[in-house]
Motif scaffolding. Sequence first.
Motif: not given
Length: 212
Positions: A33-45, A20-31
């Motif tokens: 929503d960390p929560d939305e990105v993580y929800r997608v990342a949980l389901r996909t490669r 969650r922390r890694v994807w949150g930081t990644w999401a912030q780099r690209y402006g």
Amino acid sequence: MKYVLFDVDGTLIDAVSNQRRVWGTWAQRYGLDPDEVYRVALRTRPMETFAQVAADRDAGECLAVLHELEDDDVRTGVYTAFDGASELLRNLPWGAWALVTSNYEHRVRGRFLRTGLPVPDVIVDAAAVEEGKPSPMPYLRAAARLGAEPGHCLVIEDAPSGVRSGLRAGMTVWGVNAPDPVEGVHRHFLSLREAAPHILARMSDPEGTAAV
């Protein structure tokens, strides 16, 4: 001889907060929503995640940034092995178990070093196969490297994609670390600690009479 093939994240090592922390930081780099990105990342490669949440970005660049963040997390993050993992692995016959992960071997070795878990001779990672889970290829590759027939292998998994991978490989699959059984598992345990004595009993049963 019987063999055990373990998934890593979510099965032997609790890495949810790290992911969650890694994807949150990644999401912030690209402006994003960390929560939305993580929800997608949980389901996909990862590449599929980028296509959904950052379609206008260069996928190769996105992946390079993610890998940089993941490598940094291995060096600096806090990792915890699930209760019972160390004792279980140390009591398995050497050469009779392997790790099958969608991550990369150098990160797995780093996490195992941080948590004190023993590292087996065989690790099948994302770079070892052309198709990852839920394809059967990762588990079939691990069995081949151990010299094992698929029917002699027990897969320990926590996630649906990994369970499907083990089942498609023709192996017995037990689920752990989830309140509800993943569809298709032969047995379900709430925790790795609960599953550990049953795994050891199955490995020590030369006649194959222990419950599937």
